[in-house]
Design a protein around this motif. Structure first.
Motif, PDB file in Angstrom:
ATOM      1  N   ALA A 169     -14.029  -5.001  -1.103  1.00  0.00           N
ATOM      2  CA  ALA A 169     -12.590  -5.681  -1.656  1.00  0.00           C
ATOM      3  C   ALA A 169     -12.256  -4.771  -2.623  1.00  0.00           C
ATOM      4  O   ALA A 169     -13.280  -3.832  -3.012  1.00  0.00           O
ATOM      5  CB  ALA A 169     -12.828  -7.163  -1.778  1.00  0.00           C
ATOM      6  N   THR A 170     -11.236  -4.918  -3.222  1.00  0.00           N
ATOM      7  CA  THR A 170     -10.654  -4.402  -4.732  1.00  0.00           C
ATOM      8  C   THR A 170     -10.622  -5.521  -5.468  1.00  0.00           C
ATOM      9  O   THR A 170     -10.962  -6.699  -5.077  1.00  0.00           O
ATOM     10  CB  THR A 170      -9.471  -3.657  -4.677  1.00  0.00           C
ATOM     11  N   ILE A 171     -10.648  -5.495  -6.879  1.00  0.00           N
ATOM     12  CA  ILE A 171     -10.677  -6.608  -7.699  1.00  0.00           C
ATOM     13  C   ILE A 171      -9.158  -7.220  -7.442  1.00  0.00           C
ATOM     14  O   ILE A 171      -9.216  -8.469  -7.302  1.00  0.00           O
ATOM     15  CB  ILE A 171     -10.782  -5.952  -9.105  1.00  0.00           C
ATOM     16  N   THR A 183     -16.120 -11.810  -2.762  1.00  0.00           N
ATOM     17  CA  THR A 183     -16.277 -10.662  -2.190  1.00  0.00           C
ATOM     18  C   THR A 183     -16.468  -9.682  -3.386  1.00  0.00           C
ATOM     19  O   THR A 183     -15.662  -9.715  -4.524  1.00  0.00           O
ATOM     20  CB  THR A 183     -14.940 -10.099  -1.380  1.00  0.00           C
ATOM     21  N   SER A 184     -17.206  -8.611  -3.144  1.00  0.00           N
ATOM     22  CA  SER A 184     -17.514  -7.713  -4.351  1.00  0.00           C
ATOM     23  C   SER A 184     -16.526  -6.372  -4.018  1.00  0.00           C
ATOM     24  O   SER A 184     -15.998  -6.275  -3.035  1.00  0.00           O
ATOM     25  CB  SER A 184     -19.026  -7.146  -4.098  1.00  0.00           C
ATOM     26  N   LYS A 185     -16.609  -5.496  -4.935  1.00  0.00           N
ATOM     27  CA  LYS A 185     -15.711  -4.286  -4.740  1.00  0.00           C
ATOM     28  C   LYS A 185     -16.728  -3.074  -4.853  1.00  0.00           C
ATOM     29  O   LYS A 185     -17.433  -3.122  -5.694  1.00  0.00           O
ATOM     30  CB  LYS A 185     -14.577  -4.061  -6.013  1.00  0.00           C
ATOM     31  N   PRO A 186     -16.812  -2.142  -4.023  1.00  0.00           N
ATOM     32  CA  PRO A 186     -16.217  -2.297  -2.452  1.00  0.00           C
ATOM     33  C   PRO A 186     -16.947  -3.520  -1.747  1.00  0.00           C
ATOM     34  O   PRO A 186     -18.038  -4.058  -2.196  1.00  0.00           O
ATOM     35  CB  PRO A 186     -16.579  -1.029  -1.762  1.00  0.00           C
ATOM     36  N   THR A 203     -17.995  -6.636 -14.092  1.00  0.00           N
ATOM     37  CA  THR A 203     -18.058  -5.262 -14.077  1.00  0.00           C
ATOM     38  C   THR A 203     -18.011  -4.847 -15.261  1.00  0.00           C
ATOM     39  O   THR A 203     -17.604  -5.243 -16.139  1.00  0.00           O
ATOM     40  CB  THR A 203     -16.819  -4.802 -13.118  1.00  0.00           C
ATOM     41  N   THR A 252     -16.616  -0.496  -9.657  1.00  0.00           N
ATOM     42  CA  THR A 252     -17.267  -1.197  -8.670  1.00  0.00           C
ATOM     43  C   THR A 252     -17.140  -2.585  -9.343  1.00  0.00           C
ATOM     44  O   THR A 252     -17.271  -2.868 -10.512  1.00  0.00           O
ATOM     45  CB  THR A 252     -18.868  -0.966  -8.415  1.00  0.00           C
TER      46      THR A 252
END
Ligand code: XMP
Length: 511
Positions: free
Chosen positions: A506-508, A501-504, A463, A468
């Motif tokens: 998910a969150t970090i 999973t990526s954000k969004p 990131t 994101t």
């Protein structure tokens, strides 16, 4: 030492600090000041050039922020950006019109590369537009030096008077040659030589702080994170032992972190550091708590309470230092955003500490600039390059309730992950990487024995802004090694999973 100065005149645009940052990146010093600063004050600063920022207003509506005509007769080069260009057009009696549709996004632009502003740039390039109004015909004496399909005056210039305007945003990364365009303005038009570097910022801040604080007392909440560390060391360089740092060790830190902070700041920098060990106090408050927001609230409140109690022992102080950086300023400025997580920055504002004023020496800087300042003032690389670590610490990386045993398990697993990432030489490319103790136990087999132990999740993201993020494609061999080591070396762990999973969405962090 007096540096060449560029004034960024602020008309309320969202990218204003980004403009300032781009100027600093080209080794030119700049100050962002409010648009209605009296012109005499601006002249007295003797700037090499002025940049008018964008802004949300409409030039011909009542109360719109404007400048007087005299600005354009000073002989000081001016670059207008977006709304800044519309001001230039409007005040100089050109036509400003409303576009049929708001123009937003990446746009093809054709430039007159004979112009000093676009020297060395391709004739056809891309720019980032975000506007509804535009200058539809340039003021007298101006020529058009850039146009797009929908914006006839995408760039204009009065060469003799050194007045330039661009309707697009050169400061954002979506204008690929934007930085070069700004550099052309600064070097070719304002004739700057680039006499400023980040270590000058440090020196100048130290001088300013020294002058401001005099012989008064200063207090700082030090977390060992990059921002509070850099802020504290700057102040320490200015006023030495007049600064007291309180380091609240809530027992939710990573392996050996508390001792590292103490060693560096207390021994190496010889700072006045009070380490408050209050692991038990925090763990007591957290017994049986599994709700993420409740955890955050408890830790935030407890932190303030401990800090206040320590501060009381010191008595009245004059100043409180905060490691606020520019992205924090924006984040807390967004009034309408939904609360996803109630963020707790160690160093948050206590209610019951007596102080006169807050000092925020890093308020205008972006994270990577803060790191640069840190390096310039001799903070060791491992601390300066440190990845972000949330204020509530490992508490939000243990799903479910928190116990000392779980904390130790997580600390050991997290340490191995970080060590292997470092050893593999991939740390610099990762945004943030850590282990999570999931609230899952599962069946495994070790030797001939059945086990029923914890599952550790590894999380790593790429990131640039932490708003994101994408999950990092860490090579399988490295993950395999981490997995092997954790199940072998850490008690009570028999399964490792990798979060993809990526954000969004998910969150970090997991909580
Ligand atoms: P999320 O999990 O919201 O995290 O994607 C974004 C970034 O913020 C950090 N984070 C925090 N930092 N206090 C902090 O100072 C907090 O309470 C907090 N919660 C999350 C997180 O580590 C990531 O870098």
């Amino acid at each position: 030492m007096k540096h060449e100065l560029i004034i960024v005149l602020d008309f309320g645009g969202q990218y204003n600090q980004l403009i300032a940052r781009r100027v600093r990146e080209t080794n030119v010093y700049c100050e962002v000041i409010h648009y209605d600063t009296p012109i005499e004050e601006i002249i007295a600063k003797n700037p090499k050039g002025i940049i008018f920022t964008g802004g949300p207003s409409v030039v011909f509506e009542e109360g719109a922020p404007l400048v007087g005509k005299e600005f354009f007769e000073l002989g000081i080069p001016i670059l207008g950006i977006c709304y800044g260009t519309q001001i230039m057009g409007y005040v100089l009696d050109a036509e400003v019109s409303k576009a049929e549709h708001r123009e937003y996004g990446k746009t093809d632009i054709e430039l007159n590369t004979e112009s000093l502003l676009f020297k060395g740039i391709e004739k056809e390039t891309i720019c980032w537009m975000s506007h509804t109004y535009y200058v539809s015909a340039p003021p007298a004496g101006f020529e058009i030096i850039g146009s797009t399909k929908t914006c006839p005056v995408a760039a204009m210039a009065h060469v003799e008077k050194k007045l330039y305007g661009v309707q697009f945003h050169p400061e954002v990364v979506h204008t690929p040659r934007g930085k070069d365009i700004l550099k052309n303005f600064l070097y070719n038009i304002c004739e700057c030589s680039g006499d400023w570097i980040m270590s000058d910022f440090a020196k100048e801040q130290i001088e300013k702080i020294k002058e401001k604080i005099g012989d008064k007392k200063v207090l700082c909440a030090l977390s060992g994170g990059v921002d509070s560390s850099v802020a504290a060391v700057l102040i320490h360089k200015a006023v030495g032992k007049q600064l007291t740092c309180i380091f609240v060790d809530h027992g939710l830190l990573r392996k050996d972190e508390g001792d590292e902070v103490e060693t560096i700041f207390s021994r190496e920098f010889d700072m006045n550091l009070i380490r408050v060990n209050c692991e038990d106090q925090f763990l007591d408050k957290l017994v049986g708590i599994s709700d993420p927001e409740t955890k955050r609230k408890i830790i935030g409140e407890e932190f303030i309470r401990v800090f206040e109690a320590e501060a009381k022992k010191i008595g009245v102080v004059d100043y409180l230092v905060q490691g606020t950086i520019y992205p924090d300023v924006i984040e807390s400025g967004t009034k309408n955003a939904a609360v996803i997580k109630s963020h707790h920055n160690v160093g948050g504002l206590p209610d019951h500490v007596d102080f006169k004023e807050i000092i925020e020496p890093l308020r205008d800087l972006f994270k990577d600039e803060v790191r640069e300042v840190g390096r310039a003032i001799g903070i060791p690389e491992f601390l300066v390059a440190r990845q972000p670590f949330p204020g509530p610490g490992l508490a939000i990386r243990i799903i479910g309730d928190i116990t000392k045993e779980k904390l130790d398990t997580l600390r050991d697993a997290d340490f191995i992950f970080r060590e292997e990432v470092q050893n593999a030489g991939i740390a610099a490319g990762l945004g943030q990487y850590f282990a999570v103790l999931t609230n899952i136990r599962s069946v495994g087999v070790m030797g001939d024995e059945r086990t029923y132990s914890h599952t550790i999740a590894l999380r790593s993201v790429d990131t640039s802004d932490f708003m994101t993020a994408d999950w990092s494609r860490i090579p399988h061999e490295i993950l395999a090694k981490v997995s092997n080591r954790i199940v072998n070396e850490v008690q009570n762990v028999n399964r490792i999973v990798y979060d993809i999973t990526s954000k969004p969405p998910a969150t970090i962090e997991w909580e």
